[in-house]
Enzyme design. Structure first.
Site, PDB file in Angstrom:
ATOM      1  N   ASN B 140    -103.809  57.464  44.529  1.00 18.88           N
ATOM      2  CA  ASN B 140    -103.522  58.071  45.878  1.00 18.88           C
ATOM      3  C   ASN B 140    -104.917  58.634  46.499  1.00 18.88           C
ATOM      4  OD1 ASN B 140    -102.754  59.884  47.794  1.00 18.88           O
ATOM      5  ND2 ASN B 140    -101.646  61.243  46.668  1.00 18.88           N
ATOM      6  N   CYS B 143    -104.322  62.204  49.889  1.00 20.54           N
ATOM      7  CA  CYS B 143    -104.429  63.766  49.620  1.00 20.54           C
ATOM      8  C   CYS B 143    -104.486  64.420  50.977  1.00 20.54           C
ATOM      9  CB  CYS B 143    -105.788  63.837  48.887  1.00 20.54           C
ATOM     10  SG  CYS B 143    -105.742  63.160  47.294  1.00 20.54           S
ATOM     11  N   GLY B 257     -91.813  53.597  53.289  1.00 14.04           N
ATOM     12  CA  GLY B 257     -91.789  54.768  54.340  1.00 14.04           C
ATOM     13  C   GLY B 257     -90.377  54.374  54.929  1.00 14.04           C
ATOM     14  N   THR B 280     -88.070  59.720  50.206  1.00 16.21           N
ATOM     15  CA  THR B 280     -87.332  60.827  50.884  1.00 16.21           C
ATOM     16  C   THR B 280     -85.822  60.504  50.614  1.00 16.21           C
ATOM     17  OG1 THR B 280     -88.997  61.317  52.347  1.00 16.21           O
ATOM     18  CG2 THR B 280     -86.813  62.338  52.854  1.00 16.21           C
TER      19      THR B 280
HETATM   20  C1  LIG Z   1     -91.942  65.893  48.796  1.00 14.77           C
HETATM   21  C2  LIG Z   1     -92.854  65.008  48.984  1.00 14.77           C
HETATM   22  C3  LIG Z   1     -93.872  64.673  47.772  1.00 14.77           C
HETATM   23  C4  LIG Z   1     -94.623  63.525  47.687  1.00 14.77           C
HETATM   24  N1  LIG Z   1     -95.732  63.450  46.631  1.00 14.77           N
HETATM   25  C5  LIG Z   1     -96.574  62.276  46.438  1.00 14.77           C
HETATM   26  C6  LIG Z   1     -97.489  62.415  45.541  1.00 14.77           C
HETATM   27  O1  LIG Z   1     -97.623  63.344  44.769  1.00 14.77           O
HETATM   28  N2  LIG Z   1     -98.413  61.300  45.700  1.00 14.77           N
HETATM   29  C7  LIG Z   1     -98.363  60.364  46.657  1.00 14.77           C
HETATM   30  O2  LIG Z   1     -99.199  59.414  46.570  1.00 14.77           O
HETATM   31  N3  LIG Z   1     -97.433  60.410  47.515  1.00 14.77           N
HETATM   32  C8  LIG Z   1     -96.640  61.399  47.745  1.00 14.77           C
HETATM   33  N4  LIG Z   1     -95.475  61.435  48.404  1.00 14.77           N
HETATM   34  C9  LIG Z   1     -95.513  60.489  49.447  1.00 14.77           C
HETATM   35  C10 LIG Z   1     -94.363  59.217  49.172  1.00 14.77           C
HETATM   36  O3  LIG Z   1     -94.523  58.672  47.882  1.00 14.77           O
HETATM   37  C11 LIG Z   1     -94.106  58.107  50.162  1.00 14.77           C
HETATM   38  O4  LIG Z   1     -95.374  57.554  50.378  1.00 14.77           O
HETATM   39  C12 LIG Z   1     -93.666  58.959  51.555  1.00 14.77           C
HETATM   40  O5  LIG Z   1     -92.883  59.938  51.356  1.00 14.77           O
HETATM   41  C13 LIG Z   1     -93.066  57.823  52.524  1.00 14.77           C
HETATM   42  O6  LIG Z   1     -91.967  57.073  51.972  1.00 14.77           O
HETATM   43  P1  LIG Z   1     -90.357  57.864  52.282  1.00 14.77           P
HETATM   44  O7  LIG Z   1     -90.205  57.787  53.861  1.00 14.77           O
HETATM   45  O8  LIG Z   1     -89.442  56.858  51.627  1.00 14.77           O
HETATM   46  O9  LIG Z   1     -90.347  59.167  51.906  1.00 14.77           O
HETATM   47  C14 LIG Z   1     -94.402  62.536  48.542  1.00 14.77           C
HETATM   48  C15 LIG Z   1     -93.525  62.621  49.650  1.00 14.77           C
HETATM   49  C16 LIG Z   1     -92.637  63.517  49.655  1.00 14.77           C
HETATM   50  C17 LIG Z   1     -91.397  63.576  50.617  1.00 14.77           C
END
Ligand SMILES: Cc1cc2nc3c(=O)[nH]c(=O)nc-3n(C[C@H](O)[C@H](O)[C@H](O)COP(=O)(O)O)c2cc1C
Ligand SMILES: Cc1cc2nc3c(=O)[nH]c(=O)nc-3n(C[C@H](O)[C@H](O)[C@H](O)COP(=O)(O)OP(=O)(O)OC[C@H]3O[C@@H](n4cnc5c(N)ncnc54)[C@H](O)[C@@H]3O)c2cc1C
Ligand code: FES
Lengths: 268, 327
Positions: B140, B143, B257, B280
Site C-alpha cells: 500500500n 496511506c 472500487g 465495502t
Molecule cells: C474501512 C476500510 C479500511 C480499509 N483499509 C485498507 C488498508 O488497510 N489497506 C489498503 O490498502 N486499503 C484499505 N482500504 C481500501 C480498500 O481495500 C479498497 O481499495 C477501497 O475500499 C475501494 O474498494 P470498495 O469500493 O470495494 O470498498 C480500506 C477501505 C475501507 C472502506
C-alpha cells in the site's frame, strides 16, 4: 454467541407516534437472533440497492420465537425513515445477534435500568427477561424523554411488574427534568438503606456521560450501552472506535461493546 | 467476434472462473479487499471462505498501530468515508496469530503492508514475505490516513520506483503495488513500479474526500479528511484500470472500487483487470463475494463467454459515427 446473516420479512410495523415504530421481522427458518440477550444488536438493511450503503444498528427489543424478533426504532435520517415505512412482507437483510449484552440481574443487587429516549429497547428487554425469571424486584426502570410521546411501550413495562420512575423534560409525565433527577433521589435512598445497586444505561451520549459521572463519583458499578457509527457491526471495518483506558487506546463498540463498564470509557 | 454479435449462451457450470495472476493460479478472480476483511476469522461464521478466489489482509505495519480517534467512518452518497488510521496488529502478531488461520483456507493469501518510512517498508516486505502461506504481498503506497511522510510514495513515480525496487529485492514473494487514485498520473505510477519489478498493480485505493455536518459546523470525521469507497468511486476506478491496461498490456491488474455485483466485476475484467477485489460491499453483506461470484458465472454464461480469462480486456471501441454530409 454465533451470529448469522439472513433475510427476514416484515411481519408487522407499528407506528407509536413521535417517530417511534416497532418493527417485527420474521425469517423463514430459526436464526440465532432468537437467542439474543438484552444489549445484543442487529444490523438491518432494506433492499436499498447502491444507496444507503451500510446497514443500520438496532438493539433487539424482543425475540418471541427463534424466527421472529422486534426492534424499537426512532426515525432519525433516511435509513430509519425507510425502515419505519416498511410494509408487511417487505424484506430486510439482517446480521446478528452482535455485540456483548448487559450482565444479568443477580439476587441481592438492584439493577437500576436508566433509559433515555430510543435507548429504551435493551433495558426494556432486560426488564422483560428479569420478570420472566421471577426477578422483577431486582430491577427498576428509570425512563426519561423530552415529553409524554417520547415514553413508549409503558404498558408492557408495567406488565413486567418492575418499578417505574419516569421523567420528561416538559413535565408532561413524571418528574420534570432529566432522568438523572429521579436517579439521584433513588441512589440517596439506596445509600441510606445500605442497598447494593448497579446502573445499566442506554440513551443519548449526554445522558450516558451524566450517568457515568454519577457512577464514578459514588463508586457504583455501571454498564453503559454506547453508540458509534458502524459500517459492519462484526469487527472488521474498525470504524466504531470507542476511547477507553487501558493498554489499548480504543475498543470497538460492535465487538467489545456496545455495553461497556463506565470506568473503562475514556471520556472527559 | 464483433461486440454486437449475439453469442450463444452457455450453461453456468461450463464457465471456467479460474485465472492466473502474475503466474499464480486462483480459483476465481474475486478477492476480498484489504481493510474490509480484517484477518478473515470473523467471516467464517457467515460464509465458506474456501470459495473465495483469494483475500487481502488488513494493511500490516512493522509495529502495531492503534488508529485514529472517533468518528472514523461516515456514510456518503453511494459510498462511505473512512479514516481508520491503518490500525493493525503489527508484523509479529500477524505472523504468529493471524496467518495460521489464513494458510489453511486453500485460497490465495495476499498480505497488504505499509511502512512509515523507506526502511520500515523494506523491513515489512522482508519479514512478511517469509510467512508460511503468504502467496503475494500487496504494497500500500497510498496511506491517505497517516500524516507522517507517506504521500510521496504514492504520488511521485521516481520515489515509488525506488521503494518498489528495494522491497522486491528483499521479498521472497511477488509484490503487487496498490496504487493511489490521488496520484497525478496513475499510468506513470504503474509504469514506474512495473519497471521496478512489481508483479502487478491493485487499482484503486480510496479517494480522499470529506463530509460536513452543517448543524454542528464540524467535519464528520475526526481527521476531517478520509478515504471514499463504494459504488461512488467505481467509474473512476474503471477508468484508471482501463488506462493502465492500455498503456501496459502485460502488467497484471487487480481492479478495485465499488464492486457490488457480477456485472460490476465483469466491467473490471473487460477494462483489463485480471482479478477484482470487493471491499465495502462486505460490510452490509458478509457473503457478498459468493453472490457476486455466482452472478459473474451466470452473466458470463448468458453472454457466451466461456471463461473469466476470456473476458479480460475484451472491451471494444464504440462504432464510429457516420461522417456529416450536406443534405
Ligand atoms: C474501512 C476500510 C479500511 C480499509 N483499509 C485498507 C488498508 O488497510 N489497506 C489498503 O490498502 N486499503 C484499505 N482500504 C481500501 C480498500 O481495500 C479498497 O481499495 C477501497 O475500499 C475501494 O474498494 P470498495 O469500493 O470495494 O470498498 C480500506 C477501505 C475501507 C472502506
Ligand atoms: C449498538 C447500537 C444500537 C442501536 N439501537 C437502536 C435502537 O434500538 N433504536 C433506534 O432507533 N436506534 C438505535 N441505534 C441508532 C441507529 O443505528 C441510528 O439511529 C441509525 O443508524 C440512523 O440511521 P439514519 O439513516 O436514519 O440516519 P442518518 O443520520 O442519515 O445516518 C447516516 C449514517 O450515520 C449513522 N448513524 C447516525 N446516527 C447514528 C447513531 N445514533 N448511532 C450509530 N450510527 C448512527 C448511520 O448508521 C448511517 O451510517 C443504535 C445504534 C447502535 C450503534
Ligand atoms: S462496526 Fe465495523 S468494526 Fe465495529
Amino acid at each position: 454467541m454465533p451470529a448469522a446473516h439472513f433475510t427476514a420479512a416484515t411481519a408487522a410495523n407499528r407506528a407509536l407516534g413521535g417517530g417511534y415504530f416497532v418493527l417485527e421481522l420474521e425469517a423463514a427458518e430459526d436464526t440465532p437472533v432468537g437467542a439474543a440477550q438484552p444489549g445484543h444488536f442487529v444490523m438491518l438493511r432494506g433492499e436499498w440497492g447502491r444507496d444507503l450503503l451500510n446497514p443500520r444498528a438496532f438493539s433487539v427489543l424482543a425475540a418471541p420465537s427463534a424466527r421472529r424478533f422486534a426492534i424499537l426504532g426512532k426515525i432519525h435520517g433516511r435509513g430509519t425513515a425507510r425502515l419505519g415505512a416498511l410494509r408487511v412482507g417487505e424484506r430486510v437483510a439482517v446480521t446478528g445477534p452482535l455485540g456483548r449484552p448487559f450482565l444479568s440481574p443477580r439476587p441481592g443487587t438492584t439493577q437500576l435500568l436508566i433509559a433515555g429516549g430510543v435507548g429504551l429497547p435493551p433495558l426494556h428487554m432486560q426488564a422483560r427477561v428479569a420478570a420472566a425469571a421471577g426477578l422483577h424486584t431486582a430491577v427498576e426502570l428509570l425512563y426519561g424523554g423530552r415529553s409524554a410521546q417520547d415514553l413508549v411501550l409503558l404498558d408492557q413495562a408495567r406488565d413486567f411488574g418492575v418499578r417505574l420512575h419516569l421523567a420528561t423534560e416538559d413535565g408532561s409525565v413524571g418528574h420534570r427534568g432529566f432522568i438523572t433527577g429521579p436517579l439521584l433521589a433513588r441512589l440517596d435512598r439506596a445509600r441510606e438503606a445500605a442497598e447494593s445497586v448497579e446502573l445499566l444505561a442506554c440513551g443519548p451520549t449526554p445522558m450516558l456521560a451524566a450517568v457515568r459521572r454519577i457512577a464514578l463519583d459514588r463508586d457504583i458499578p455501571a454498564q453503559l450501552c454506547l453508540e458509534e457509527n458502524m459500517a459492519c457491526g462484526f469487527g472488521v471495518c474498525l470504524g466504531c472506535a470507542v476511547p477507553v483506558h487501558g493498554p489499548r487506546p480504543y475498543a470497538y463498540c460492535c465487538t467489545d461493546g456496545p455495553v461497556f463498564d463506565a470506568r473503562e470509557v475514556r471520556w472527559p | 467476434m464483433s461486440a454486437r454479435e449475439p453469442a450463444l449462451s452457455l450453461a453456468p457450470d461450463a464457465v471456467d472462473l479460474a485465472v492466473d495472476f502474475a503466474g499464480q493460479p486462483l480459483k476465481s478472480p474475486l478477492l476480498a479487499a484489504s481493510g474490509c476483511f480484517a484477518y478473515g476469522q470473523q467471516f467464517a461464521e457467515f460464509c465458506d471462505l474456501g470459495r473465495l478466489g483469494g483475500l487481502v489482509t488488513k494493511g500490516i505495519s512493522p509495529l502495531p498501530r492503534h488508529g485514529n480517534p472517533a468518528p472514523r467512518i461516515c456514510e456518503t452518497a453511494a459510498g462511505m468515508l473512512n479514516s481508520i488510521g491503518l490500525e493493525n496488529v503489527g508484523v509479529d502478531a500477524f505472523l504468529a496469530d493471524k496467518l495460521p488461520f489464513l494458510r489453511g483456507l486453500g485460497v490465495a493469501v495476499w498480505v497488504n503492508f505499509f511502512g512509515t518510512d523507506f526502511e520500515t517498508y523494506v523491513d515489512c516486505a522482508r519479514r512478511l514475505s517469509r510467512g508460511d502461506g503468504v502467496d503475494a504481498l500487496e504494497m500500500n503506497i497510498s496511506c491517505p490516513n497517516i500524516t507522517k511522510g507517506g504521500i510521496e510514495f504514492g504520488t511521485v513515480p521516481e520515489v515509488a520506483h525506488r521503494l518498489t525496487r528495494a522491497c522486491v529485492e528483499v521479498s521472497a514473494r511477488p509484490i503487487v503495488v496498490k496504487l493511489s487514485p490521488n496520484a497525478g498520473d496513475v499510468v506513470a505510477m504503474a509504469q514506474a513500479v512495473a519497471e521496478a519489478g512489481a508483479a502487478g498493480v491493485s487499482v484503486i485505493n480510496t479517494i480522499t474526500g470529506m463530509a460536513i455536518d452543517v448543524r454542528s459546523r464540524r467535519p464528520r470525521l475526526a481527521t476531517t479528511y478520509g478515504g471514499l469507497s463504494g459504488p461512488a468511486i467505481k467509474p473512476i476506478a474503471l477508468r484508471m484500470v482501463h488506462q493502465i491496461a492500455r498503456a501496459l498490456p502485460h502488467l497484471p491488474i487487480s481492479g478495485i472500487g465499488g464492486v457490488m455485483s457480477g456485472e460490476d466485476a465483469l466491467e473490471f475484467l473487460m477494462a483489463g483487470a485480471t482479478t477484482v477485489q470487493v471491499g465495502t460491499a462486505l460490510f452490509a453483506e458478509p457473503g457478498a463475494i459468493h453472490r457476486i461470484t455466482q452472478e459473474l458465472r451466470d452473466l458470463l454464461a448468458e453472454l457466451g463467454i466461456p471463461s473469466a480469462r476470456a473476458a479480460i480486456g475484451v472491451l471494444q471501441p464504440l462504432p464510429a459515427e457516420a461522417p456529416i454530409r450536406p443534405r
